[in-house]
Design a protein around this motif. Structure first.
Motif, PDB file in Angstrom:
ATOM      1  N   MET A 100       0.829  -1.210   0.000  1.00 25.00           N
ATOM      2  CA  MET A 100       0.000   0.000   0.000  1.00 25.00           C
ATOM      3  C   MET A 100       0.864   1.261   0.000  1.00 25.00           C
ATOM      4  O   MET A 100       0.522   2.245  -0.646  1.00 25.00           O
ATOM      5  N   ALA A 101       1.969   1.171   0.714  1.00 29.64           N
ATOM      6  CA  ALA A 101       2.861   2.332   0.745  1.00 29.64           C
ATOM      7  C   ALA A 101       3.379   2.619  -0.655  1.00 29.64           C
ATOM      8  O   ALA A 101       3.453   3.762  -1.097  1.00 29.64           O
ATOM      9  N   ARG A 102       3.708   1.528  -1.378  1.00 35.47           N
ATOM     10  CA  ARG A 102       4.181   1.717  -2.755  1.00 35.47           C
ATOM     11  C   ARG A 102       3.085   2.277  -3.641  1.00 35.47           C
ATOM     12  O   ARG A 102       3.342   3.005  -4.585  1.00 35.47           O
ATOM     13  N   GLU A 103       1.834   1.905  -3.321  1.00 32.50           N
ATOM     14  CA  GLU A 103       0.709   2.275  -4.196  1.00 32.50           C
ATOM     15  C   GLU A 103       0.182   3.696  -3.971  1.00 32.50           C
ATOM     16  O   GLU A 103      -0.697   4.147  -4.696  1.00 32.50           O
ATOM     17  N   THR A 104       0.643   4.346  -2.951  1.00 36.28           N
ATOM     18  CA  THR A 104       0.097   5.664  -2.591  1.00 36.28           C
ATOM     19  C   THR A 104       0.126   6.619  -3.780  1.00 36.28           C
ATOM     20  O   THR A 104       1.112   6.710  -4.501  1.00 36.28           O
ATOM     21  N   ILE A 105      -1.014   7.304  -3.976  1.00 31.24           N
ATOM     22  CA  ILE A 105      -1.126   8.227  -5.110  1.00 31.24           C
ATOM     23  C   ILE A 105      -1.277   9.655  -4.606  1.00 31.24           C
ATOM     24  O   ILE A 105      -1.545   9.883  -3.429  1.00 31.24           O
ATOM     25  N   ASP A 106      -1.164  10.615  -5.539  1.00 26.47           N
ATOM     26  CA  ASP A 106      -1.369  12.025  -5.194  1.00 26.47           C
ATOM     27  C   ASP A 106      -2.846  12.357  -5.416  1.00 26.47           C
ATOM     28  O   ASP A 106      -3.308  12.532  -6.541  1.00 26.47           O
ATOM     29  N   VAL A 107      -3.603  12.365  -4.334  1.00 21.96           N
ATOM     30  CA  VAL A 107      -5.050  12.571  -4.475  1.00 21.96           C
ATOM     31  C   VAL A 107      -5.391  14.006  -4.852  1.00 21.96           C
ATOM     32  O   VAL A 107      -6.541  14.332  -5.112  1.00 21.96           O
TER      33      VAL A 107
END
Ligand SMILES: [Zn+2]
Lengths: 339, 794
Positions: A88-95
């Motif tokens: 999930m940490a790798r998947e974090t996006i710029d919301v």
């Protein structure tokens, strides 16, 4: 053997402390609990034990197995959780990046206002009537108590097709058509385009939209007209809106009134938009003239009615603070997108 | 619009309240106040100063230094005005004075201190109409000897002027007296009727000088004439000039000013003739003859015809009745005997004549509304009184009064019950009777019979009485109700209206922006659309009095306006646009007065668009409306469209419209980009074929089998034809036909294309087996081969 079991257990527990991923954990499981695993190996040596020792050691071996299995299970979920979190940490996006838009168009501001008006009146039990824009002189004028050579014809600067046909100057022509066909009770609004030969400028257009309302029944009063317009004004301009009626003259109503609403911008205190008057004129109205009822075959001794009409452009300009009417017919998409 | 200087109204009624409240009260009783102009509003601390001495400024050629007496002190003022001299009385703005241009301060001009400014009329925000004795340039100099130190606002009579909007049904309110009467009833004050006393002192009788005949009593119900001798033409007194100017009329000379003054005060237009120019001393009111002409006061020759009423002497027309006088009998500086006319002309006749000759004068605009026959004599007497008072001449005794048609006062019975029922009020009868008395109706309290005053042509029936009651009761005091006790009606939209709303919604969902465009256009658009000369769309409804050629025909197609919308956006560097409009086209019907008004859906796309986007938008609309039996066919018969990229939509065999790329030449003509797409669709057939019934069908219970096929086929064979064969051969178990590839190019022989489909098969009652599907596939392939010459591709 006891010692051996204890050693295996300690060794396995130590390895599990250190294990970093599920794959290595699986290897540990195979190493200790697999078919060829260490624990299995020990149990194979059970045959050499005495009958007395056997159940004791058996019990112990089972305990070790259970402990190990339990520990593996716990470690597994610990590792799974850890891996999930890493993923999930790798998947974090710029919301804060822009959303994906399914493009949708927008209604023209005039339609927005028209829709609101329709909704208010349908809610009050009105039907919507339509009629031709290229209209007989009779319906546009004569039946509305504006005979040939009446000065009111000048005031309306009519476009003529020929001496019998005009571009309607008001949607009141639809009223007449409805009254001719339908017996009271009549409760209609007639939205539509109307035409007057005004040169184009910031406040005039030779083509514009009107909504006309008509109610005819036994015992309709001017109080009913006022009540109806109050409801309408509050629905369209807000609950705190007041209306004010001023006597005026229209050939097809008597008594006639122009109707002001309290300024939507300043609430009546006076501002630039209401030219410091606190009031803005939005519609014309009145009790249907007995001659008009008569012209439509409705007995004015039995029935009475009221009518009102308002300009949609003017209302839209007020609602949306549009300062130039030409924008409404220019259709610049940067304008249309704002509504 | 009627401008009433407040002092003039106060001649006839007291106005004791604040002017803002006055404006509000009159607006609510029916005389709408548009504005109150206060001529002195922006002027403060400007007084009459007397120049005691003048000397040259030591350091400036164009400046002089004056010592000015302002009553309580003497001030040094530097001025550049060349027109003032010692002894002159001038308006002086004191330090701290407020003028429209700003506030005056003590200042130094080339080293010399100046304690104020001498004012021109422009600096006081006035015009020469208001102060005719002002110089064209320079400081205003008083000629009427006002008191030194007095406030110029009072000296010049600068006062508030009330602008009334008067409705066309109230000719009586186009006068100070009429407005004063309304004021009196509204404010519950006493109305003071003007007292008119004429001092007659000329020789003989008016009838010795002039005779009056009316040939057309239907067009002229009354004509009264008075004669004035020893006429002395000069400017009228300042007070009269100021009132005229404040009311918006230009002062000319005493006689013309008096006629205008009486018109403004009493509402009766008047005219003065030089009696020496009225040949034979005869006034004949008659219609003009064929080819008769007259040169009117404005110096223009006017062509007359027998529909027009003229005032004539023995030989020729001397005025167009009620419209404008003739130059041939104009009052000039040398006039010494004149004929005053006060008459009543038919409103329609004046209106039509004015329109035909192209004149709308202050007089004609009053006659047009219908004036009071009974006002003719009081008005001529008022004019005579003023002539006498101003010393403009001697009024010869007597009036020549020709009155073939008498006023017919309208009598109406007061039915208070009817009025209350119409208004929804409980106003008592006494209140109403008192009101009508104040409004100068004659009231018979026994029979409840009311006789309307002759100056109120608008009172014709009971509803008119109701309006009088309502407006003085105040509309806003009528209790608001909501159709109490009436049977309720159901509000709803018709099917057509709901469908139209659905179309609207679907267009928005497809990302289209709604537009509104004019319904009339220029006949030139047909050439721009490349339509041949005999094209059906060129048959139009034409406006006889358009605002110009560009707005002269009702549109028969919406394409030009949509292209115009696209051009507007494209020219403003908007990269792409998607638009729709729901509006009418107007198609003439042979033998009918009114055209067919066809409701049309117009779609326009440019930038990032292609034919299939347009088609998709329409297909989705048809899907939402649940319309079946749809056909899109290629067409090349519409000159405005690209012949290879256009389809005609038919629903159940009825042509609905066109969609496609705009013909490059047309796009160029309208300054639109290439690759502009337009659709024009009739809405009615769509509504007629929309199926809003909905019925649930059971969801499939058995699996589908899918097969892909790819074929080589002639390029000119339409996908529609291929699908036709597939569906026909596929039979009952063929569920779906989905095109997934069309390819032309290297691997395909010239003139051919490769087309690939996924077909799905399903049965509602069993799981299909391969052999079953294979059999159908064979039939399909066989059909494609024999009917369309397709070859299967491996
Ligand atoms: Zn305001």
């Amino acid at each position: 053997m006891k010692e051996q079991l204890q050693m295996i257990a300690d060794e396995a527990m130590a390895k599990m402390e250190e294990v970093q991923d599920i794959k290595s954990l699986e290897e540990i499981r195979v190493l200790f609990l697999g078919k060829k695993g260490k624990l299995t190996g020990i149990l194979k040596g059970m045959g050499t034990l005495s009958a007395q020792e056997r159940p004791i050691i058996g019990q112990m071996a089972n305990d070790v197995r259970n402990r190990l299995e339990d520990a593996i299970q716990k470690t597994r979920s610990r590792l799974a959780k850890k891996e999930r979190e890493e993923r999930m940490a790798r998947e974090t996006i710029d919301v804060t990046m822009p959303g994906t838009v399914i493009p949708r168009g927008k209604k023209h501001p005039l339609t927005l206002v028209l829709d609101e008006i329709k909704e208010v009146f349908i809610g009050m039990g009105y039907e919507i009537a339509e009629g031709p824009e290229v209209e007989l002189d009779y319906y546009n004028f004569e039946a509305l108590n504006i005979p040939k050579n009446h000065p009111a014809r000048d005031e309306q600067d009519t476009f003529y097709i020929n001496d019998k046909v005009v571009l309607r100057t008001q949607t009141s022509s639809v009223q007449v058509r409805v009254m001719e066909k339908k017996k009271p009770p009549i409760k209609i609004i007639c939205p539509g385009r109307v035409y007057r030969s005004d040169a184009v400028d910031a406040t005039h257009s030779p083509v514009f939209s009107q909504v006309e309302g008509l109610v005819v029944d036994k015992g309709i009063t001017m109080g009913d007209l006022i009540g109806t317009l109050q409801v309408f004004a509050k629905s369209l301009f807000g609950e705190n809106t007041n209306i004010r009626l001023r006597p005026h003259h229209f050939p097809f109503t008597e008594p006639s009134a122009e109707v002001d609403v309290s300024c939507w911008s300043c609430g009546g205190k006076g501002c630039r938009i209401c030219r410091n008057e606190g009031w803005i004129e939005i519609l014309g109205s009145g009790m249907v003239h007995p001659k008009v009822l008569q012209n439509c075959g409705i007995d004015p001794k039995v029935y009475s009615g009221f009518a009102f009409g308002l300009g949609v452009e003017r209302t839209a300009m007020g609602r949306f603070n549009i300062d130039d009417l030409r924008l409404l017919y220019e259709n610049d998409i940067r304008f249309l997108k704002q509504f | 619009m009627m401008k009433a200087p407040i002092s003039w109204l106060k001649d006839f009624v007291d106005i004791k309240i604040d002017l803002k409240d006055y404006a509000h009260a009159l607006t609510l009783s029916g005389s709408k106040v548009e504005a109150i102009e206060d001529l002195g509003e922006s002027i403060e601390k400007v007084v009459v100063g007397k120049i005691l001495s003048m000397e040259q400024h030591p350091d400036a050629d164009k400046l002089r230094i004056a010592q000015v007496d302002v009553g309580n002190e003497i001030l040094q003022v530097v001025t550049g005005a060349p027109n003032v001299n010692t002894g002159d009385l001038i308006p002086l703005a004191l330090p701290g004075a407020k003028l429209p241009g700003g506030t005056i301060k003590v200042s130094k001009l080339r080293g010399v201190e100046s304690y104020g400014m001498m004012c021109s009329i422009e600096e006081l925000n006035l015009t020469k109409d208001y102060l005719p004795d002002a110089p064209d340039d320079g400081v205003y100099v008083f000629h009427n000897n006002p008191a030194v130190g007095s406030d110029v606002k009072e000296t010049l009579g600068l006062e508030p002027v009330v602008d009334f909007e008067i409705t066309s049904n109230r000719p009586d309110c186009f006068s100070m007296i009429g407005l004063a009467r309304e004021t009196a009833v509204t404010l519950k004050e006493q109305f003071r009727k003007p007292e008119i006393v004429v001092k007659e002192e000329g020789n003989g009788k008016a009838s010795d000088y002039v005779s009056v005949e009316i040939n057309n009593p239907d067009l002229c119900s009354r004509y009264a004439a008075r004669v004035v001798t020893n006429v002395k033409i000069e400017p009228s007194p300042a007070w009269m000039q100021r009132r005229l100017a404040a009311a918006g009329m230009r002062p000319i000379n005493n006689i013309v000013d008096i006629t205008n003054y009486v018109m403004l005060e009493m509402g009766q237009p008047m005219h003065a003739f030089d009696l020496k120019c009225v040949q034979g001393g005869r006034i004949i009111v008659r219609t003009a003859t064929e080819n008769e002409t007259i040169t009117t006061l404005d110096g223009q020759e006017r062509q007359l015809n027998p529909s027009m009423l003229v005032i004539s002497d023995e030989n020729r027309a001397v005025a167009i009745a009620g419209v404008m006088g003739g130059e041939n009998s104009e009052v000039t500086d040398s006039t010494d005997i004149l004929l005053l006319e006060s008459a009543n002309f038919d409103s329609k006749s004046v209106r039509l004549t004015g329109k035909k000759v192209g004149i709308r004068s202050e007089a004609s605009s009053r006659f047009e509304k219908g004036l009071d026959v009974e006002n003719v004599i009081p008005a001529i007497n008022r004019a005579a009184q003023l002539i006498e008072e101003l010393g403009a001449g001697n009024v010869v005794p007597g009036i020549v009064d020709c009155n073939p048609v008498k006023a017919k006062p309208v009598k109406l019975q007061l039915d208070a019950g009817f009025i209350n029922r119409l208004l929804g009020t409980y106003i008592d009868t006494e209140w109403m009777l008192d009101l009508f008395e104040k409004l100068e109706f004659s009231v018979d309290r026994k029979t409840m019979m009311l006789t309307a005053p002759t100056f109120r042509p608008d009172i014709q029936g009971e509803a008119d009485l109701a309006e009088e009651v309502a407006r003085f009761y105040d509309y806003n005091n009528i209790p608001a109700t909501l159709l109490q006790g009436r049977a309720s009606t159901m509000g709803r939209k018709t099917v057509g209206q709901r469908m139209e709303e659905l179309i609207h919604q679907q267009m928005l969902s497809s990302g289209l922006y709604e537009t509104y465009t004019y319904s009339f256009t220029s006949p030139k658009v047909f050439d721009k659309l490349c339509l041949p000369p005999d094209h059906i769309l060129r048959n139009t409804v034409n406006i006889t009095n358009p605002l110009g050629e560009d707005f002269s025909i009702m549109r028969t197609t919406t394409i030009p306006e949509m292209l115009e919308v696209i051009r507007t956006n494209y020219s403003r560097k908007v990269e792409e646009g998607r638009f729709f409009e729901i509006s009418y086209v107007y198609l003439p019907i042979e033998g009918e007065l009114l055209p067919d008004e066809k409701k049309t859906l117009t779609i326009g796309l440019y930038g990032n668009a292609d034919f299939y986007l347009m088609k998709g938008i329409i297909e989705q609309l048809l899907e939402q409306m649940n319309i079946h039996d749809i056909d899109f066919s290629p067409v090349a018969d519409h000159p405005a469209f690209h012949p290879g990229k256009t389809a005609k939509l038919t629903i159940a065999g009825v042509t609905v419209g066109y969609l496609g790329e705009v013909h490059p030449e047309v796009a160029e003509n309208f300054d639109c980009p290439l690759n502009t797409f337009i659709a024009v669709l009739d809405i009615q057939p769509m509504i007629d074929n929309a199926d809003m019934t909905r019925e649930y069908k059971a969801l499939p219970r058995y699996p589908a089998v899918s097969r892909d096929i790819a074929m080589l086929i002639r390029n000119d064979i339409l996908v529609k034809e291929i699908e036709g064969v597939i569906r026909q051969r596929g039979g009952k178990i063929l569920e779906g036909v989905r095109l997934f590839d069309v390819y032309r190019g290297d691997q395909v022989p010239a003139g051919m294309k490769s087309v690939a489909y996924t077909l799905t098969f399903r049965s509602a009652d069993r799981t299909l087996v391969d052999e079953e599907v294979n059999k159908v596939m064979e039939k399909i392939l066989e059909g494609l081969k024999t009917n369309l010459g397709a070859t299967l591709r491996e």
